[in-house]
Write an enzyme that holds these catalytic residues in place. Structure first.
Site, PDB file in Angstrom:
ATOM      1  CD  GLU A   1      54.316   2.699  27.430  1.00 27.20           C
ATOM      2  OE1 GLU A   1      55.575   2.550  27.569  1.00 27.20           O
ATOM      3  OE2 GLU A   1      53.639   2.775  28.173  1.00 27.20           O
TER       4      GLU A   1
ATOM      5  CG  HIS B   1      48.821   9.153  27.976  1.00 26.83           C
ATOM      6  ND1 HIS B   1      47.722   8.456  28.250  1.00 26.83           N
ATOM      7  CD2 HIS B   1      49.752   7.964  28.225  1.00 26.83           C
ATOM      8  CE1 HIS B   1      47.893   7.185  28.354  1.00 26.83           C
ATOM      9  NE2 HIS B   1      49.212   6.937  28.005  1.00 26.83           N
TER      10      HIS B   1
ATOM     11  CG  ASP C   1      55.024  43.774  50.697  1.00 22.59           C
ATOM     12  OD1 ASP C   1      54.025  43.496  50.023  1.00 22.59           O
ATOM     13  OD2 ASP C   1      56.135  43.982  50.553  1.00 22.59           O
TER      14      ASP C   1
ATOM     15  CG  ASP D   1      59.697  46.748  47.047  1.00 22.71           C
ATOM     16  OD1 ASP D   1      58.541  46.594  46.808  1.00 22.71           O
ATOM     17  OD2 ASP D   1      60.368  47.734  47.179  1.00 22.71           O
TER      18      ASP D   1
ATOM     19  CG  ASP E   1      57.032  42.613  47.121  1.00 21.30           C
ATOM     20  OD1 ASP E   1      55.610  42.707  47.121  1.00 21.30           O
ATOM     21  OD2 ASP E   1      57.117  43.828  47.028  1.00 21.30           O
TER      22      ASP E   1
ATOM     23  CD  GLU F   1      50.921  41.451  46.014  1.00 19.42           C
ATOM     24  OE1 GLU F   1      51.102  42.563  46.415  1.00 19.42           O
ATOM     25  OE2 GLU F   1      49.581  40.802  46.157  1.00 19.42           O
TER      26      GLU F   1
END
Length: 374
Positions: A252, A178, A74, A124, A9, A50
């Protein structure tokens, strides 16, 4: 754990206003709470909250090792959109729906059911706690996962997904390669050279940012010092409002004299050395760095990240070899992975490392966020 029930919720006091979400994962018969999540979102709408609740519920379900998830909410809008019956039109909802769909694809099955608010009381209540915190500008105490019945004084731990038996709160590394450069267009060895992203590379970076920027769990962003990684990281950093921390160890491989050459050119000019390099990770390119040396560097960098960001989620923006090395460390496999695993430009992989030394790989070479660029 095979099947679980996930309820979520979210709400906003003002729409938009102080917002938050709650999520709870139950065992299949709802007799046991396996995980709870809640978080304040600052100022947002009901629908944004939500969707964030759904994303948290699916993430929690994956964390407890579920393979099948019955989602109950809901929110008619979220249920209908995730079921594919309603189109997603609002620009704020599109990246959130994509993220939830990406998470859902990792399970064997996910179902969606609308329930009245009275039957969603647990989620909720968590969402209301989060909204209270958003309205008051205070931090929430974290909700932790329950994985077994234990004495009240015992410490609750998060179980690793899979069969490793690892326990504790993992450090989650989101491994983003990347985007495209001119060197990658021609498939040239690109190590310590420092080309910028191409126009396509910049669009790849922004496509990744559109998905990663909707996540609520990223605590930090780290990147290789090279421009192509920094530029890719900057796109998501802008979406999340987080700084990019440069980590030199994520650079790298140094390809030495092969820098800028294609595979064929290196093979033709250095036939014996190139052949030896392909079969032995201790062999370095002329004036370059061996894969064994890279592994030692990446292992030390991994340990640095696990210490500095213990129990957090970190976006790691780097290059193909460091990502392969981190996945190799997580999987505890031999060097054949380096030669057999393909990672696309701007692809996302996820590895989790646990405090007791366990690890798991949850995603490899995901490019779903790049679909619009095809």
């Amino acid at each position: 754990m095979t099947r679980v029930v996930a309820e979520a919720d979210g709400g906003s006091r003002g729409n938009p206003g102080p917002a938050g979400y709650g999520a709870v994962v139950f065992s299949a018969d709802r007799s046991e709470v396996l995980a709870e999540r809640r978080a304040a979102l600052g100022i947002a709408t009901n629908n944004v909250a939500e969707y964030n609740g759904l994303i948290a519920a699916l993430t929690a379900a994956a964390d407890v090792g579920a393979r099948e998830v019955d989602v109950r909410m809901d929110s008619k809008l979220v249920v209908e959109q995730m079921s594919g019956r309603w189109k997603v039109k609002h620009p704020d909802m599109i990246p959130l729906q994509r993220k939830a769909a990406e998470l859902a694809r990792r399970f064997d099955s996910v179902t969606y059911e609308w329930i009245p608010r009275a039957k969603n009381s647990h989620a909720d209540a968590l969402a209301n706690e989060a909204m209270d915190a958003a309205a008051e500008g205070v931090d929430l105490e974290p909700k932790t996962d329950t994985v077994a019945t234990a004495p009240a004084a015992a410490t609750t731990q998060t179980a690793s997904p899979g069969w490793t038996g690892a326990v504790g709160e993992p450090t989650r590394l989101l491994l983003l390669r990347h985007g495209q450069t001119a060197m990658s267009v021609d498939r040239r060895y690109s190590g310590r050279g420092n080309p910028d992203l191409t126009e396509l590379g910049r669009r790849q970076a922004h496509s990744a940012a559109s998905v990663l920027g909707s996540r609520t769990d990223i605590d930090a962003i780290v990147a290789s010092p090279l421009a192509r990684a920094q530029q890719t990281a900057a796109a998501t950093a802008g979406s999340l409002g987080l700084p990019v921390t440069t980590v030199d160890g994520l650079i790298e491989t140094d390809f030495g004299d092969w820098e800028g050459l294609t595979f064929g050119e290196a093979k033709e000019r250095y036939p014996e050395q190139h052949q030896a390099w392909l079969g032995n990770t201790s062999v370095a390119p002329p004036k370059g760095e061996s894969f064994d040396a890279v592994r030692l560097r990446i292992e030390a960098t991994r340990d640095q990240l696990l210490t500095e960001f213990a129990g957090k989620t970190v976006l790691v923006v780097t290059h193909v070899t460091p990502i392969k090395m981190l996945l190799q460390l997580a999987l505890d496999v031999g060097p054949s992975l380096l030669y057999r695993l393909h990672l696309d430009l701007a692809s996302l992989s996820i590895a989790e490392f646990y405090p007791d030394g366990g690890a798991s790989v949850k995603l490899v070479n995901d490019t779903s966020h790049l679909a619009s660029l095809a």
